[in-house]
Design an enzyme around this catalytic site. Structure first.
Site, PDB file in Angstrom:
ATOM      1  N   ARG A 118      65.807 174.410 -52.228  1.00  0.00           N
ATOM      2  CA  ARG A 118      65.070 174.421 -53.065  1.00  0.00           C
ATOM      3  C   ARG A 118      64.458 174.722 -54.322  1.00  0.00           C
ATOM      4  NH1 ARG A 118      59.739 178.265 -50.021  1.00  0.00           N
ATOM      5  NH2 ARG A 118      60.074 179.571 -51.245  1.00  0.00           N
ATOM      6  N   CYS A 122      66.197 168.476 -60.804  1.00  0.00           N
ATOM      7  CA  CYS A 122      66.630 168.733 -62.538  1.00  0.00           C
ATOM      8  C   CYS A 122      65.294 167.544 -63.107  1.00  0.00           C
ATOM      9  CB  CYS A 122      67.880 167.280 -62.642  1.00  0.00           C
ATOM     10  SG  CYS A 122      67.318 166.457 -64.740  1.00  0.00           S
ATOM     11  N   GLU A 157      55.421 176.666 -56.149  1.00  0.00           N
ATOM     12  CA  GLU A 157      55.893 176.881 -57.709  1.00  0.00           C
ATOM     13  C   GLU A 157      56.994 176.334 -58.328  1.00  0.00           C
ATOM     14  OE1 GLU A 157      57.257 180.248 -54.725  1.00  0.00           O
ATOM     15  OE2 GLU A 157      55.589 180.806 -54.554  1.00  0.00           O
ATOM     16  N   CYS A 162      67.598 173.468 -65.719  1.00  0.00           N
ATOM     17  CA  CYS A 162      68.367 172.055 -66.124  1.00  0.00           C
ATOM     18  C   CYS A 162      68.903 172.081 -67.159  1.00  0.00           C
ATOM     19  CB  CYS A 162      68.006 171.030 -65.540  1.00  0.00           C
ATOM     20  SG  CYS A 162      69.214 170.193 -64.776  1.00  0.00           S
ATOM     21  N   CYS A 164      71.463 169.905 -67.828  1.00  0.00           N
ATOM     22  CA  CYS A 164      72.241 169.032 -67.310  1.00  0.00           C
ATOM     23  C   CYS A 164      72.348 167.869 -68.744  1.00  0.00           C
ATOM     24  CB  CYS A 164      71.764 167.767 -66.089  1.00  0.00           C
ATOM     25  SG  CYS A 164      70.131 167.274 -67.028  1.00  0.00           S
ATOM     26  N   GLU A 314      48.436 181.129 -51.921  1.00  0.00           N
ATOM     27  CA  GLU A 314      49.392 182.216 -50.654  1.00  0.00           C
ATOM     28  C   GLU A 314      48.864 183.376 -50.935  1.00  0.00           C
ATOM     29  OE1 GLU A 314      53.578 181.046 -51.150  1.00  0.00           O
ATOM     30  OE2 GLU A 314      53.709 179.078 -51.692  1.00  0.00           O
ATOM     31  N   LYS A 363      61.403 182.730 -40.700  1.00  0.00           N
ATOM     32  CA  LYS A 363      60.604 183.249 -39.681  1.00  0.00           C
ATOM     33  C   LYS A 363      60.379 184.532 -38.868  1.00  0.00           C
ATOM     34  CE  LYS A 363      65.533 184.193 -37.151  1.00  0.00           C
ATOM     35  NZ  LYS A 363      66.399 183.628 -37.773  1.00  0.00           N
ATOM     36  N   HIS A 365      58.783 185.867 -41.332  1.00  0.00           N
ATOM     37  CA  HIS A 365      57.808 185.819 -42.590  1.00  0.00           C
ATOM     38  C   HIS A 365      56.153 186.645 -42.286  1.00  0.00           C
ATOM     39  CE1 HIS A 365      55.324 185.338 -46.205  1.00  0.00           C
ATOM     40  NE2 HIS A 365      56.379 185.472 -47.209  1.00  0.00           N
TER      41      HIS A 365
END
Ligand code: GLA
Ligand code: ZN
Length: 676
Positions: A118, A122, A157, A162, A164, A314, A363, A365
């Site tokens: 995740r 780009c 976040e 990138c 490219c 968070e 799972k 966390h």
């Protein structure tokens, strides 16, 4: 006095909640109803939804499924819950990567990544921007009048970079805009070195281990460009949201001292700053340091948002799954973690995650609701207690700290310093830890402090501290000079004033344009290895020096307050004071321990006419103040699992009005919220 409007539309309470992924439970929707009951039972009033839900919203190109989100939003509204509604760009669906490979990132080695993970799209891809715009528009149109819509959470976040071809082109365009001509770029980057002059902008490539990594000008430009790309990406995401729902605030969750983006730039684009706080609590006395770091990060994140109330978007309700050691938190730490955020100006306490998913890498966390699916857990009970406490301290909502001390933390300076090869190592020279050490010394003395960068306004402050301001950004030295002339107290250190904003060394003596204000010429800097120490004595006490020791010469009437004891420069000044206009400038020429920093800032603060919020707090106790229409609120925090006795000023407990003054013994991890 500052009083700020609620950060969330339609909610005048501290936001309490967390990341929630109903999209992972589409096959088991009865869980959603249980979630609502469990959330309400814990005093939760807001859930962040849709963060990684793109594949659920658009499983095939152009085929949209908003029905499930409609249901979730309706359920939330029916249960009096607000949504921090996310745009899904933090993770793209697989069909998009297959059909449009340009959305995938290219790394420094010039390899295009495969689909996976995740936060790795780009930043320039017109296809990705178009797809994001489309889905954001649909979300905004669909939920603009929905009673649950409270705020927008853009992506998740943001980070990385990138390389490219599209990003290379965007970089070259950005360079053309900044430098005008290739001759100017070559001059600013000192490209006569190693025959590195570029014949044209088209010849420029982003930094790469198979190409150029050693051009400081290039490295700096690339990081500035990447920051600009994130700002432009964020703006592109926000455009439809702001157009369709102008009264709903937008934010993106930041990562405190993350190195890759200059958050003071990105922060300018956010309606409210928000960040993800994951302290590695130890459940022992070292929590004093853990808390001090979290406090610094809160102040920094408040700073990038312009020192208004911010959000802790968070935090973990218990152990995370990615620290070196994932320790459970002793009872009381959760309350401390939540109220510490509030103490530093957060108007929210939010968790990752509300409910743990059955599978996937997170799972195990920490979660408010774990696999037992019940409210009968210690963590759930503590979460509910925090919820109750947040309702009780509601009068502090919208107030903000009004600190008279600022510490400078500057991303561009940090980048330049990391590149500089001198002294100890080629690394970061301990910049972040050094700024934190200065901030922590203030905390230990009972002071609150803001964190600003070199572009920050100095006028609200009486004491400004600029540790290792190696790079002086345009206008900074001039503003420091005016600040001191006008009566401020400024503290500078070793490794300050070496290079300009293009990373070119100042000529005519360091600290360059700060030289006159500092009242010293910094001739050379020694580096001590980890076994080596120097020493000095100040006001009858001897202190240790490690890592860096600069040999400086006082001038323009500056006074020497202390000198080196050892090495060939024994007798040279290590601490100087320069009176200029109405103010003072101090130079700390070497890296010291926290003992000196505390003693020195007790002295410097009194020179600036400042008194701590709490007199001589014992180790582990810190204090902040928020001020607003509802009054002045003092937060006194015991960050260690031992009792600590403090001397309170005359005040009353905010929650029940109990009058308090004088000695008070704080229980382990206890937080007092007081009205002055
Ligand atoms: C980050 C992310 C979340 C989650 C947590 C885990 O903050 O934003 O999606 O992965 O880390 O700690
Ligand atoms: Zn790219």
């Amino acid at each position: 006095m500052a009083q700020f409007p609620p950060v969330m539309k339609g909610l005048s309470a501290f936001l309490y909640g967390g990341d929630y992924n109903p999209d992972q439970w589409l096959h088991q929707k009865e869980i959603w109803r249980q979630d609502m009951a469990l959330a309400k039972g814990a005093g939760i009033n807001t859930l962040s939804v849709g963060i990684f839900a793109w594949a659920a919203l658009e499983p095939r190109e152009g085929e949209y499924h908003f029905e499930w989100l409609d249901e979730v939003m309706d359920l939330m509204a029916a249960n009096g819950m607000k949504a921090v509604l996310a745009t899904p760009s933090g993770a793209r669906p697989m069909w998009m990567a297959e059909k449009y490979p340009e959305v995938l990132r290219v790394n420094r080695m010039r390899q295009r990544e495969l689909f996976g993970g995740r936060h790795n799209h780009c930043l320039s891809s017109p296809v990705y921007r178009e797809k994001v715009k489309r889905i954001n528009t649909l979300l905004a149109q669909r939920y603009k009048d929905h009673p649950a819509l409270g705020m927008w959470h853009i992506s998740n976040e943001l980070g990385g970079e990138c390389h490219c071809p599209l990003c290379q082109q965007a970089f070259r365009d950005w360079l053309k805009e900044r430098y005008g001509t290739i001759e100017n770029l070559n001059a600013q980057w000192w490209n006569g070195f190693w025959s590195h002059a570029y014949p044209s902008f088209d010849a420029v490539e982003s930094p790469s281990p198979i190409g150029e990594m050693g051009s400081h000008g290039l490295n700096l430009a690339w990081r500035r460009f990447t920051t600009a790309q994130f700002c432009s990406f964020y703006e592109a995401e926000a455009e439809p949201l702001k157009r369709i729902t102008p009264d709903v605030k937008c934010t993106t969750n930041l990562m405190s001292t993350y190195d890759g983006i200059n958050y003071f730039e990105l922060g300018k684009h956010l309606d409210v700053s928000s960040w993800d706080n994951y302290p590695a609590w130890t459940s022992d006395r070292r929590d004093a340091q853990v808390a001090a770091r979290a406090a610094f990060c809160h102040d920094l994140m408040r700073g990038v948002g312009g020192n208004k109330p911010f959000m802790m978007m968070e935090s973990s309700p218990t152990a995370v799954n990615w620290h070196a050691v994932n320790r459970l938190r002793a009872p009381g730490i959760l309350m401390l973690q939540g109220l510490q955020a509030v103490a530093h100006g957060s108007d929210s306490v939010q968790y990752f995650q509300f409910r743990a998913g059955r599978g996937g890498s997170e799972k195990f966390h920490g979660a408010v609701v774990t696999h037992v699916n019940s409210d009968r857990t210690r963590v759930y009970r503590e979460v509910a207690q925090v919820g109750e406490r947040l309702r009780a301290v509601a009068p502090a909502l919208g107030s903000a700290p009004e600190n008279r001390i600022a510490v400078i933390f500057d991303w561009e300076n940090r980048w330049a310093l990391a590149d500089a090869q001198f002294g100890l190592n080629g690394g970061d020279k301990g910049y972040e830890e050094t700024v934190l050490a200065h901030h922590e010394a203030l905390q230990r003395l009972g002071f609150g402090a803001d964190v600003i960068d070199e572009n920050g306004d100095l006028t609200p402050y009486r004491l400004v501290i600029g540790p290792m301001t190696y790079m002086l950004r345009p206008g900074f030295a001039e503003r420091v000079r005016a600040f001191v002339a006008g009566g401020g107290v400024y503290v500078t250190t070793y490794c300050s004033g070496w290079v300009n904003e293009e990373d070119l060394c100042f000529q005519g003596g360091f600290p360059g344009p700060l030289r006159e204000t500092a009242g010293i010429w910094d001739e050379e800097t020694d580096a001590l290895d980890e076994t080596q120490r120097n020493h000095f004595t100040w006001q009858g006490k001897t202190y240790e020096i490690r890592d860096f020791a600069a040999v400086v010469h006082p001038e323009n009437g500056a006074k020497t307050l202390a000198t080196y004891r050892d090495a060939f420069y024994a007798g040279a000044p290590v601490l100087t004071e320069h009176a200029m206009g109405q103010g003072l400038c101090y130079v700390i020429a070497a890296r010291t321990g926290s003992d000196f920093l505390q003693d020195f800032y007790r002295f410097a603060a009194s020179q600036a006419g400042l008194r701590p919020l709490l007199e001589a707090p014992p180790y582990g106790v810190t204090c902040t103040r928020r001020v607003g229409d509802g009054g002045s609120f003092l937060f006194v925090m015991n960050t260690v699992p031992q009792q600590n006795t403090v001397t309170l000023p005359p005040c009353a407990a905010l929650e029940d009005g109990t009058p308090l003054a004088g000695p008070y013994t704080l229980a382990p991890y206890e937080v007092l919220v007081l009205k002055e």
